[in-house]
Design a protein around this motif. Structure first.
Motif, mmCIF file in Angstrom:
data_model
loop_
_atom_site.group_PDB
_atom_site.id
_atom_site.type_symbol
_atom_site.label_atom_id
_atom_site.label_comp_id
_atom_site.label_asym_id
_atom_site.label_seq_id
_atom_site.Cartn_x
_atom_site.Cartn_y
_atom_site.Cartn_z
ATOM 1 N N PRO A 1 1.062 24.799 -5.443
ATOM 2 C CA PRO A 1 -0.182 24.586 -6.199
ATOM 3 C C PRO A 1 0.036 24.161 -7.661
ATOM 4 O O PRO A 1 -0.900 24.169 -8.448
ATOM 5 N N ASP A 2 1.265 23.815 -8.021
ATOM 6 C CA ASP A 2 1.570 23.474 -9.411
ATOM 7 C C ASP A 2 1.312 21.991 -9.659
ATOM 8 O O ASP A 2 1.347 21.171 -8.740
ATOM 9 N N GLY A 3 1.093 21.668 -10.929
ATOM 10 C CA GLY A 3 0.699 20.313 -11.280
ATOM 11 C C GLY A 3 1.869 19.355 -11.434
ATOM 12 O O GLY A 3 2.974 19.744 -11.832
ATOM 13 N N CYS A 4 1.631 18.097 -11.091
ATOM 14 C CA CYS A 4 2.600 17.024 -11.346
ATOM 15 C C CYS A 4 1.828 15.749 -11.648
ATOM 16 O O CYS A 4 0.704 15.554 -11.174
ATOM 17 N N TRP A 5 2.422 14.888 -12.455
ATOM 18 C CA TRP A 5 1.769 13.657 -12.883
ATOM 19 C C TRP A 5 2.738 12.495 -12.714
ATOM 20 O O TRP A 5 3.905 12.584 -13.152
ATOM 21 N N VAL A 6 2.272 11.417 -12.117
ATOM 22 C CA VAL A 6 3.104 10.243 -11.839
ATOM 23 C C VAL A 6 2.590 9.060 -12.646
ATOM 24 O O VAL A 6 1.383 8.805 -12.705
ATOM 25 N N PHE A 7 3.520 8.331 -13.271
ATOM 26 C CA PHE A 7 3.169 7.188 -14.111
ATOM 27 C C PHE A 7 3.962 5.958 -13.677
ATOM 28 O O PHE A 7 5.200 6.020 -13.595
ATOM 29 N N PRO A 8 3.300 4.834 -13.384
ATOM 30 C CA PRO A 8 4.053 3.594 -13.121
ATOM 31 C C PRO A 8 4.690 3.102 -14.416
ATOM 32 O O PRO A 8 4.065 3.116 -15.472
ATOM 33 N N THR A 9 5.932 2.709 -14.353
ATOM 34 C CA THR A 9 6.645 2.250 -15.547
ATOM 35 C C THR A 9 6.540 0.737 -15.688
ATOM 36 O O THR A 9 5.904 0.058 -14.874
ATOM 37 N N LEU A 10 7.205 0.206 -16.706
ATOM 38 C CA LEU A 10 7.196 -1.237 -16.940
ATOM 39 C C LEU A 10 7.887 -1.990 -15.814
ATOM 40 O O LEU A 10 7.599 -3.167 -15.585
ATOM 41 N N LEU A 11 8.817 -1.334 -15.120
ATOM 42 C CA LEU A 11 9.509 -1.961 -13.995
ATOM 43 C C LEU A 11 8.874 -1.494 -12.688
ATOM 44 O O LEU A 11 8.744 -0.283 -12.457
ATOM 45 N N PRO A 12 8.471 -2.413 -11.824
ATOM 46 C CA PRO A 12 7.727 -2.026 -10.614
ATOM 47 C C PRO A 12 8.500 -1.144 -9.657
ATOM 48 O O PRO A 12 7.904 -0.461 -8.830
ATOM 49 N N GLU A 13 9.845 -1.133 -9.750
ATOM 50 C CA GLU A 13 10.619 -0.311 -8.818
ATOM 51 C C GLU A 13 10.805 1.123 -9.296
ATOM 52 O O GLU A 13 11.442 1.921 -8.620
ATOM 53 N N ASP B 1 0.811 -1.219 0.000
ATOM 54 C CA ASP B 1 0.000 0.000 0.000
ATOM 55 C C ASP B 1 0.845 1.270 0.000
ATOM 56 O O ASP B 1 0.310 2.374 -0.012
ATOM 57 N N LEU B 2 2.190 1.131 0.010
ATOM 58 C CA LEU B 2 3.049 2.316 0.038
ATOM 59 C C LEU B 2 3.681 2.611 -1.319
ATOM 60 O O LEU B 2 3.600 3.731 -1.810
ATOM 61 N N TRP B 3 4.330 1.619 -1.898
ATOM 62 C CA TRP B 3 5.017 1.846 -3.178
ATOM 63 C C TRP B 3 4.017 1.716 -4.315
ATOM 64 O O TRP B 3 4.030 0.772 -5.091
ATOM 65 N N THR B 4 3.115 2.673 -4.395
ATOM 66 C CA THR B 4 2.069 2.666 -5.418
ATOM 67 C C THR B 4 2.005 4.027 -6.091
ATOM 68 O O THR B 4 2.471 5.037 -5.542
ATOM 69 N N GLU B 5 1.400 4.037 -7.257
ATOM 70 C CA GLU B 5 1.254 5.293 -8.002
ATOM 71 C C GLU B 5 0.450 6.313 -7.202
ATOM 72 O O GLU B 5 0.773 7.515 -7.202
ATOM 73 N N ASN B 6 -0.574 5.862 -6.480
ATOM 74 C CA ASN B 6 -1.414 6.794 -5.711
ATOM 75 C C ASN B 6 -0.624 7.477 -4.591
ATOM 76 O O ASN B 6 -0.749 8.687 -4.374
ATOM 77 N N VAL B 7 0.181 6.692 -3.877
ATOM 78 C CA VAL B 7 0.959 7.261 -2.764
ATOM 79 C C VAL B 7 2.024 8.222 -3.295
ATOM 80 O O VAL B 7 2.196 9.338 -2.775
ATOM 81 N N ILE B 8 2.735 7.804 -4.334
ATOM 82 C CA ILE B 8 3.776 8.662 -4.903
ATOM 83 C C ILE B 8 3.154 9.944 -5.468
ATOM 84 O O ILE B 8 3.685 11.044 -5.283
ATOM 85 N N GLN B 9 2.015 9.805 -6.148
ATOM 86 C CA GLN B 9 1.319 10.976 -6.700
ATOM 87 C C GLN B 9 0.911 11.937 -5.586
ATOM 88 O O GLN B 9 1.082 13.156 -5.703
ATOM 89 N N ARG B 10 0.385 11.385 -4.505
ATOM 90 C CA ARG B 10 -0.063 12.236 -3.401
ATOM 91 C C ARG B 10 1.111 12.977 -2.766
ATOM 92 O O ARG B 10 1.018 14.175 -2.466
#
Length: 513
Positions: free
Chosen positions: A191-203, A174-183
Motif C-alpha cells: 500500500p506504499d506510494g511510488c511515482w513514475v516519471f518519463p525521462t528525456l530518453l524514451p527508453e 501501449d506497453l512501454w508507457t508511463e501509465n503501464v509502468i506506474q500501474r
C-alpha cells in the motif's frame, strides 16, 4: 487543485467557512470538516492534505497543539488559525509556529479570500520550484502538466532508474508507457506510494518510491526483483539501477545524474542489470584496446578491404557477445565505424550528424543481439558498396581536403598521425594518398607548404627576423629552420631576404612542389 480540511467545533462557523471557500473560484477542495483536533489529526495521518483551517480553541486537542502534531506528520502543511478577538494576542504568538495566517471571527468573505489567495499563490510558487528540480530529467510535456500531491512529500524515498533492456523484442506503444509502468510499480509497492516519471530518453523511466515499502520487502534489491518480475508478466524486460539510501526529493533528484551514469556504464548487451552500488563495470575493453580495434577497422575501410573487414567484424561481434560487453562500449564501436564510413564517402552521399545518429539508433534497437549483428553486417556491406560506387575522384577529393586542412594549420606542428586521426583513416592510407597526388611524401609535402609560407612572410614582411619566422611556423629551432629552408630553396633565409631587398621585388618567392 489543493486539498483542505476545516476543524471547527462551532457548526454554524464551520458551515459558513465551507460555503465561503466553495463560493470562490480558488483551486481548493474541502476534503473533510471535523469538530475537534483529534479527528483532524487522524484524517491528516490517513490522507494527503495541503491546507488546514483550525479554530484555536477546540475540545480534546486545541488548534496550536493540532498544528504542532500535524507538522510532524506533514511538514509541508499550510495552517490557518481561526480565532476570536479575545484570542488575538495568543494568535499572533502562534504565528511563530509557522502558521500561515489567521482569520478573525466572524469570518468575512473578503478576509477569507485575501488569506486563501495568498496561500494558493505560495503553494503555486512552491510547486513551480519543485518542478524546476526535475527539469533536464523529466520529459518536458509530462513536466508541464505534472502535479505532485501532498502525499508525495510525506515520506523519504529511494530512487530507481528503469531502462528497457537492449536487444529485447520491440514493445507495443501501449506497453512501454508511463501509465503501464506506474500501474505495475503501484501493484508491487502497495500500500506504499511510488511515482513514475518519463525521462528525456524514451527508453528510460525514473521512479521514486516511499521508504515505507521496506516494511514489506527485506531490502531495496528485493523490491527491485519484485518490480522486474511484475514487469516481466507484461513482457517487459528491464534493467534497474537504484540509489538505496532514503532521502528527500532534492537530494534524490540532484543525484539522478550520477545514478544514470552508473547505469550507462554497467548496462550490458545480455545480462539484466540489478545494481544498487557503483563499481568498476565488467565487460569493458582493456585500456587502449578499443583504440587499437577501431584503428584496425578504419585502416581496412580506408584500403577498401571489404572481405577481410567483414570476416573480422563477424568474429569481433561474437567476441563482444561472449564477453557480455557493455552497451556504452558497443555503441562507441558502432559510432566509430559510422563516422569512418561517413568521412570516406563524398559530400553528396554523406549523412549529417542527426541522420547518422538515426542509423546507429536503428541498429541498437534490434530485438536480439543476433538480429543486431546481421543488421550491422548488412549496413557495413552497403557502406562498402557506396564507397565502391564512388568514382576515382574520391582520392582526389580526399587529397584536396588534406591539402586544405594542412594549409589551414600551416603554423601548427602536425604529424601524419594527427592528420590520420582527424580524417579517421590510417597513417599509411594518408601516406599513399599524398604520394599518389603530389609525388611526394607527407613530410616533404607539408614541409614544402611551410617553406612556401616562410618565403611569403620574408618577402612581404621584411621587418620579421629569421627567428620570428621560425617560431611562427613551429620549427622551434632557428638553425634547423635555416637548414631546411636552404634544402628547399637553395639559399639561407638571410640570403633570400637580402636577395629580395637588392632586387627590389615585393613579390613572394614560390617554390615548385
Amino acid at each position: 487543485m489543493y486539498t483542505a480540511i476545516i476543524a471547527e467545533d462551532s457548526k454554524p462557523i464551520l458551515r459558513n467557512i465551507q460555503a465561503l471557500i466553495q463560493s470562490t473560484e480558488l483551486p481548493i477542495r474541502i476534503a473533510a470538516t471535523v469538530s475537534n483536533g483529534i479527528e483532524a489529526l487522524e484524517f491528516i495521518k490517513e490522507h494527503p492534505v495541503d491546507i488546514l483551517l483550525t479554530d484555536i480553541r477546540m475540545p480534546k486537542l486545541d488548534g496550536l497543539a493540532l498544528i504542532e502534531q500535524c507538522k510532524l506528520v506533514n511538514p509541508r502543511l499550510k495552517a490557518v488559525l481561526i480565532s476570536g478577538y479575545s484570542d488575538f494576542e495568543y494568535t499572533r504568538k502562534a504565528l511563530n509556529l509557522q502558521v500561515f495566517d489567521y482569520l478573525l471571527k466572524p469570518v468575512e468573505r473578503h478576509q477569507l479570500v485575501d488569506v486563501m489567495e495568498r496561500l494558493v499563490k505560495q503553494l503555486d510558487e512552491q510547486q513551480r520550484n519543485e518542478k524546476d528540480l526535475f527539469e533536464g530529467i523529466v520529459e518536458p510535456e509530462f513536466l508541464s502538466s505534472m502535479e505532485l500531491g501532498m502525499d508525495f512529500y510525506t515520506d523519504d524515498k529511494f530512487m530507481l532508474i528503469l531502462r528497457r533492456q537492449p536487444f529485447t523484442p520491440e514493445l507495443g506503444l501501449d506497453l512501454w508507457t508511463e501509465n503501464v509502468i506506474q500501474r505495475c510499480l503501484a501493484e508491487v509497492s502497495a500500500p506504499d506510494g511510488c511515482w513514475v516519471f518519463p525521462t528525456l530518453l524514451p527508453e528510460k523511466f525514473l521512479a521514486l518510491v516511499n521508504g515505507s515499502v521496506l516494511n514489506t520487502y527485506l531490502s531495496v534489491h528485493a523490491y527491485m526483483e519484485a518490480v522486474s518480475s511484475g514487469l516481466q508478466v507484461h513482457g517487459i524486460q528491464v534493467s534497474i539501477a537504484a540509489e538505496p539510501q532514503l532521502a528527500g526529493i532534492l537530494a534524490l533528484v540532484t543525484g539522478y545524474e550520477q545514478l544514470d551514469k552508473m547505469m550507462n556504464e554497467q548496462l550490458s548487451i545480455s545480462v539484466r542489470l540489478m545494481d544498487t552500488v557503483y563499481s568498476m563495470p565488467k565487460g569493458m575493453l582493456p585500456s587502449g584496446e578499443m583504440e587499437k580495434l577501431t584503428g584496425l577497422f578504419a585502416d581496412m575501410i580506408g584500403q577498401r578491404k571489404k572481405e577481410r573487414f567483414t570476416l573480422l567484424l563477424k568474429q569481433q561481434l561474437l567476441n563482444f557477445q561472449s564477453t557480455n560487453i557493455r552497451i556504452t562500449e558497443l555503441e562507441r564501436f558502432i559510432w566509430f565505424l559510422a563516422e569512418v564510413f561517413n568521412n570516406m564517402v563524398s559530400h553528396q552521399h554523406s549523412w549529417d550528424r542527426l541522420s547518422l545518429a538515426g542509423e546507429v539508433e536503428l541498429l541498437l534497437a534490434r530485438e536480439s543481439y543476433d538480429a543486431f549483428g546481421e543488421a550491422v553486417l548488412s549496413w557495413t556491406e552497403q557502406s562498402f558498396e557506396l564507397l565502391h560506387l564512388q568514382n576515382k575522384k574520391s582520392g582526389q577529393e580526399l587529397f584536396q581536403q588534406l591539402d586544405q586542412y594542412l594549409q589551414q594549420n600551416i603554423y601548427s606542428k602536425l604529424s601524419i598521425s594527427d592528420v590520420a586521426l582527424k580524417f579517421h583513416v590510417s597513417p599509411s592510407y594518408i601516406s599513399r594518398i599524398v604520394k599518389k597526388h603530389s609525388q611526394s611524401t607527407f613530410v616533404h609535402y607539408f614541409m614544402q607548404l611551410k617553406i612556401d609560407e616562410a618565403c611569403r612572410l620574408i618577402a612581404t614582411k621584411p621587418e620579421l627576423k629569421v627567428k620570428d619566422v621560425s617560431e611562427v611556423l613551429s620549427f622551434g629551432d632557428q638553425h634547423y629552420f635555416s637548414k631546411v629552408f636552404k634544402e628547399y630553396t637553395g639559399c639561407s633565409p638571410t640570403e633570400y631576404k637580402e636577395g629580395r631587398i637588392e632586387s627590389g621585388s615585393g613579390l613572394p618567392f614560390t617554390t615548385d612542389r
